[in-house]
Design a protein around this motif. Structure first.
Motif, PDB file in Angstrom:
ATOM      1  N   PHE A  19      44.842  37.721  40.446  1.00 45.79           N
ATOM      2  CA  PHE A  19      46.185  37.444  39.937  1.00 45.79           C
ATOM      3  C   PHE A  19      46.037  37.046  38.477  1.00 45.79           C
ATOM      4  CE2 PHE A  19      46.078  36.526  44.442  1.00 45.79           C
ATOM      5  CZ  PHE A  19      47.162  37.242  44.915  1.00 45.79           C
ATOM      6  N   ALA A  20      45.878  38.041  37.645  1.00 44.67           N
ATOM      7  CA  ALA A  20      45.759  37.805  36.208  1.00 44.67           C
ATOM      8  C   ALA A  20      47.140  37.979  35.575  1.00 44.67           C
ATOM      9  CB  ALA A  20      44.768  38.775  35.589  1.00 44.67           C
ATOM     10  N   PRO A  21      47.373  37.399  34.411  1.00 47.88           N
ATOM     11  CA  PRO A  21      48.637  37.653  33.719  1.00 47.88           C
ATOM     12  C   PRO A  21      48.816  39.153  33.509  1.00 47.88           C
ATOM     13  CG  PRO A  21      47.417  35.876  32.653  1.00 47.88           C
ATOM     14  CD  PRO A  21      46.496  36.474  33.660  1.00 47.88           C
ATOM     15  N   PRO A  22      50.047  39.646  33.417  1.00 49.37           N
ATOM     16  CA  PRO A  22      50.255  41.079  33.232  1.00 49.37           C
ATOM     17  C   PRO A  22      49.514  41.606  32.008  1.00 49.37           C
ATOM     18  CG  PRO A  22      52.331  39.951  33.653  1.00 49.37           C
ATOM     19  CD  PRO A  22      51.314  38.886  33.444  1.00 49.37           C
ATOM     20  N   ALA A  23      49.050  42.838  32.112  1.00 54.31           N
ATOM     21  CA  ALA A  23      48.438  43.485  30.943  1.00 54.31           C
ATOM     22  C   ALA A  23      49.476  43.612  29.829  1.00 54.31           C
ATOM     23  CB  ALA A  23      47.908  44.860  31.330  1.00 54.31           C
ATOM     24  N   ARG A  24      49.009  43.659  28.598  1.00 54.24           N
ATOM     25  CA  ARG A  24      49.918  43.689  27.457  1.00 54.24           C
ATOM     26  C   ARG A  24      50.083  45.098  26.903  1.00 54.24           C
ATOM     27  NH1 ARG A  24      48.909  39.312  22.942  1.00 54.24           N
ATOM     28  NH2 ARG A  24      51.047  39.961  22.492  1.00 54.24           N
ATOM     29  N   MET A  25      51.276  45.375  26.447  1.00 49.16           N
ATOM     30  CA  MET A  25      51.560  46.565  25.649  1.00 49.16           C
ATOM     31  C   MET A  25      52.072  46.087  24.301  1.00 49.16           C
ATOM     32  SD  MET A  25      54.368  49.662  26.121  1.00 49.16           S
ATOM     33  CE  MET A  25      53.389  50.706  27.210  1.00 49.16           C
ATOM     34  N   LEU A  26      51.369  46.440  23.236  1.00 48.69           N
ATOM     35  CA  LEU A  26      51.792  46.104  21.883  1.00 48.69           C
ATOM     36  C   LEU A  26      52.344  47.352  21.228  1.00 48.69           C
ATOM     37  CD1 LEU A  26      50.085  43.631  22.599  1.00 48.69           C
ATOM     38  CD2 LEU A  26      49.176  43.653  20.287  1.00 48.69           C
ATOM     39  N   VAL A  27      53.609  47.303  20.828  1.00 47.01           N
ATOM     40  CA  VAL A  27      54.286  48.434  20.206  1.00 47.01           C
ATOM     41  C   VAL A  27      54.521  48.081  18.741  1.00 47.01           C
ATOM     42  CG1 VAL A  27      56.291  49.951  20.269  1.00 47.01           C
ATOM     43  CG2 VAL A  27      55.410  48.974  22.402  1.00 47.01           C
ATOM     44  N   PHE A  28      53.933  48.856  17.864  1.00 47.78           N
ATOM     45  CA  PHE A  28      54.056  48.586  16.431  1.00 47.78           C
ATOM     46  C   PHE A  28      55.036  49.570  15.806  1.00 47.78           C
ATOM     47  CE2 PHE A  28      49.782  47.060  17.576  1.00 47.78           C
ATOM     48  CZ  PHE A  28      49.931  45.736  17.197  1.00 47.78           C
ATOM     49  N   GLY A  29      56.057  49.023  15.148  1.00 52.13           N
ATOM     50  CA  GLY A  29      57.093  49.824  14.531  1.00 52.13           C
ATOM     51  C   GLY A  29      58.420  49.624  15.225  1.00 52.13           C
ATOM     52  N   ALA A  30      59.405  49.098  14.511  1.00 52.34           N
ATOM     53  CA  ALA A  30      60.713  48.796  15.108  1.00 52.34           C
ATOM     54  C   ALA A  30      61.627  50.008  14.984  1.00 52.34           C
ATOM     55  CB  ALA A  30      61.329  47.573  14.431  1.00 52.34           C
ATOM     56  N   THR A  31      61.336  51.041  15.781  1.00 56.35           N
ATOM     57  CA  THR A  31      62.060  52.301  15.731  1.00 56.35           C
ATOM     58  C   THR A  31      62.752  52.571  17.060  1.00 56.35           C
ATOM     59  OG1 THR A  31      60.172  53.571  16.557  1.00 56.35           O
ATOM     60  CG2 THR A  31      60.282  53.187  14.156  1.00 56.35           C
ATOM     61  N   ASP A  32      63.555  53.643  17.091  1.00 58.70           N
ATOM     62  CA  ASP A  32      64.185  54.037  18.352  1.00 58.70           C
ATOM     63  C   ASP A  32      63.130  54.431  19.384  1.00 58.70           C
ATOM     64  OD1 ASP A  32      66.656  53.571  17.274  1.00 58.70           O
ATOM     65  OD2 ASP A  32      67.086  55.672  16.819  1.00 58.70           O
ATOM     66  N   HIS A  33      62.070  55.087  18.936  1.00 56.80           N
ATOM     67  CA  HIS A  33      60.992  55.443  19.860  1.00 56.80           C
ATOM     68  C   HIS A  33      60.315  54.185  20.405  1.00 56.80           C
ATOM     69  CE1 HIS A  33      61.432  59.393  17.871  1.00 56.80           C
ATOM     70  NE2 HIS A  33      60.953  59.870  19.009  1.00 56.80           N
ATOM     71  N   ALA A  34      60.209  53.166  19.575  1.00 57.15           N
ATOM     72  CA  ALA A  34      59.612  51.901  20.027  1.00 57.15           C
ATOM     73  C   ALA A  34      60.486  51.240  21.083  1.00 57.15           C
ATOM     74  CB  ALA A  34      59.402  50.969  18.840  1.00 57.15           C
ATOM     75  N   ALA A  35      61.804  51.296  20.902  1.00 49.44           N
ATOM     76  CA  ALA A  35      62.713  50.694  21.882  1.00 49.44           C
ATOM     77  C   ALA A  35      62.570  51.382  23.240  1.00 49.44           C
ATOM     78  CB  ALA A  35      64.151  50.780  21.379  1.00 49.44           C
ATOM     79  N   ALA A  36      62.491  52.713  23.224  1.00 50.00           N
ATOM     80  CA  ALA A  36      62.336  53.447  24.487  1.00 50.00           C
ATOM     81  C   ALA A  36      60.970  53.170  25.106  1.00 50.00           C
ATOM     82  CB  ALA A  36      62.500  54.944  24.230  1.00 50.00           C
ATOM     83  N   THR A  37      59.933  53.085  24.291  1.00 52.53           N
ATOM     84  CA  THR A  37      58.593  52.799  24.806  1.00 52.53           C
ATOM     85  C   THR A  37      58.522  51.393  25.380  1.00 52.53           C
ATOM     86  OG1 THR A  37      57.617  54.329  23.207  1.00 52.53           O
ATOM     87  CG2 THR A  37      56.143  52.707  24.198  1.00 52.53           C
ATOM     88  N   ALA A  38      59.207  50.448  24.749  1.00 55.05           N
ATOM     89  CA  ALA A  38      59.249  49.083  25.266  1.00 55.05           C
ATOM     90  C   ALA A  38      59.917  49.053  26.637  1.00 55.05           C
ATOM     91  CB  ALA A  38      59.988  48.165  24.291  1.00 55.05           C
ATOM     92  N   ARG A  39      60.961  49.839  26.813  1.00 55.44           N
ATOM     93  CA  ARG A  39      61.661  49.864  28.106  1.00 55.44           C
ATOM     94  C   ARG A  39      60.750  50.390  29.213  1.00 55.44           C
ATOM     95  NH1 ARG A  39      66.072  51.557  24.917  1.00 55.44           N
ATOM     96  NH2 ARG A  39      65.800  53.750  25.469  1.00 55.44           N
ATOM     97  N   ILE A  40      60.063  51.487  28.932  1.00 57.78           N
ATOM     98  CA  ILE A  40      59.219  52.058  29.984  1.00 57.78           C
ATOM     99  C   ILE A  40      57.961  51.223  30.186  1.00 57.78           C
ATOM    100  CG2 ILE A  40      57.766  53.672  28.651  1.00 57.78           C
ATOM    101  CD1 ILE A  40      58.505  55.754  30.884  1.00 57.78           C
ATOM    102  N   GLY A  41      57.485  50.554  29.137  1.00 56.39           N
ATOM    103  CA  GLY A  41      56.346  49.653  29.288  1.00 56.39           C
ATOM    104  C   GLY A  41      56.684  48.486  30.197  1.00 56.39           C
ATOM    105  N   SER A  42      57.876  47.939  30.029  1.00 56.25           N
ATOM    106  CA  SER A  42      58.332  46.856  30.896  1.00 56.25           C
ATOM    107  C   SER A  42      58.469  47.339  32.335  1.00 56.25           C
ATOM    108  CB  SER A  42      59.670  46.316  30.385  1.00 56.25           C
ATOM    109  OG  SER A  42      60.155  45.291  31.218  1.00 56.25           O
TER     110      SER A  42
END
Length: 365
Positions: free
Chosen positions: A191-214
């Motif tokens: 039971f480790a903390p969730p793995a991290r996704m770091l998204v660099f760049g505050a773009t529309d593609h970043a917003a969509a990637t953040a959603r699917i990463g979550s």
């Protein structure tokens, strides 16, 4: 066990014995992985699942039986077993289960385990398959026993290795804990903390990637040096939004011990002054995935800049660029799917090919 822990702890605190079934091993197309659990409460209530519905009826009866006898037992269901066919496991999969009675006497470490999980601290539950003895380990401590100092010491060392990687698996030892022996199996549920996704760049593609990463279960951070774009309002799916230069933030997170071999990095900045420094830093870190967005021309220019900065060919070979699988994606959301697909394929050794064009097992061994 995470999805049944709340119910399990409530019954434990109420002094009510319950039946707990845990998947210890799977083969072929079994729908749940080792560590998946189902609990049967004192009134017949059920929480969790060990097969997605295929064998739950039979497991329910085994849990009730074990609560009555107090004796742990193992069970196996597979396509070749008549009993398995009767309960519905006809998809070609096989699962092995440990069924145990859980109460205050048999599992005194349960509250400690629950507190660590709730606080996001890394912790692993080691269970001796067969008689259901428990050992709870953390990076710097342990509580309980699997039956002796030798097996406890060996399993603690090996279990901490699995815990560091956030992996669940079964360890095998000799009867007294010999590492080269056989006959004693220990399930390690990390039971480790969730793995991290770091998204660099505050773009529309970043917003969509953040959603699917979550959606995939990552703890998502969006980072950009421009405060007007890097806002929580623009990235509601992200767990955190950071205003900082990407390379500076990444380096600081690594030095603070918050980057590990499960971390995935998505560089979606489209700007050499941001993406070259962060990629130079990222390609030298022990992370699971590094992807960078851009056209073929951008890719070639970026590689040239990275080589001039001293990045080696071997380090460049770790870069997924252009990012994602070839899905014909056009929109930010479709592109995010292609990025997620590449991350999943690399994690599990998939090819990215259509299953209709492949033969053999669907799930890699």
């Amino acid at each position: 066990m995470r999805d049944v822990l709340e119910s399990l702890l409530a019954w434990w605190e109420a002094g009510e014995p319950v039946g707990l079934a845990t998947v210890t091993a799977t083969w072929s197309s079994a729908p749940r992985q080792p560590g998946a659990a189902m609990v049967v409460g004192p009134g017949g209530e059920v929480a969790g699942s060990v097969s997605g519905g295929c064998v739950e009826g039979a497991v329910y009866e085994l849990c009730r039986e074990v609560v009555e006898t107090g004796t742990a037992r193992t069970a196996r269901f597979g396509v070749s077993d008549d009993d398995a066919f009767e309960v519905g496991l006809t998809c070609g999969g096989t699962i092995e289960l440990l069924i145990e009675r859980v109460d205050r006497e048999s599992f005194p470490q349960l509250p400690e385990l629950a507190r660590a999980i709730a606080a996001g601290r890394p912790v692993a539950l080691l269970t001796r398959v067969g008689d259901a003895r428990h050992l709870v380990i953390t990076p710097d401590g342990r509580d309980g026993t699997l039956g002796g100092d030798r097996v406890d010491d060996a399993a603690t060392d090996d279990g901490r290795g699995l815990l560091a990687a956030g992996r669940t698996g079964v360890l095998h030892y000799g009867p007294s804990g010999e590492r080269r022996g056989e006959g004693l199996a220990v399930l390690v549920a990390s039971f480790a903390p969730p793995a991290r996704m770091l998204v660099f760049g505050a773009t529309d593609h970043a917003a969509a990637t953040a959603r699917i990463g979550s959606f995939l279960g990552y703890h998502v951070t969006v980072c950009d040096a421009r405060p007007v774009f890097a806002t929580a309002r623009r990235f509601p799916s992200a767990d955190e939004v950071v205003v900082d230069w990407p390379h500076r933030y990444l380096t600081a997170e690594f030095e603070a011990g918050r980057i590990d071999e499960r971390t995935v990095l998505c560089v979606l900045t489209h700007d050499p002054k941001f993406d070259v420094p962060v990629l130079e830093a990222a390609l030298r870190l022990p992370v699971a995935y590094i992807g960078a967005m851009g056209s073929r021309r951008t890719h070639d220019d970026r590689n040239k800049r990275l080589q001039e900065a001293g990045v080696t060919d071997a380090e460049l070979g770790r870069l997924a660029s252009p990012v994602g699988l070839d899905l014909g994606a056009r929109t930010p959301e479709e592109t995010a799917v292609s990025i997620a697909a590449e991350i999943v394929a690399l994690r599990w050794g998939g090819t990215g090919a259509r299953l209709t064009a492949t033969a053999g097992r669907i799930h890699p061994a």
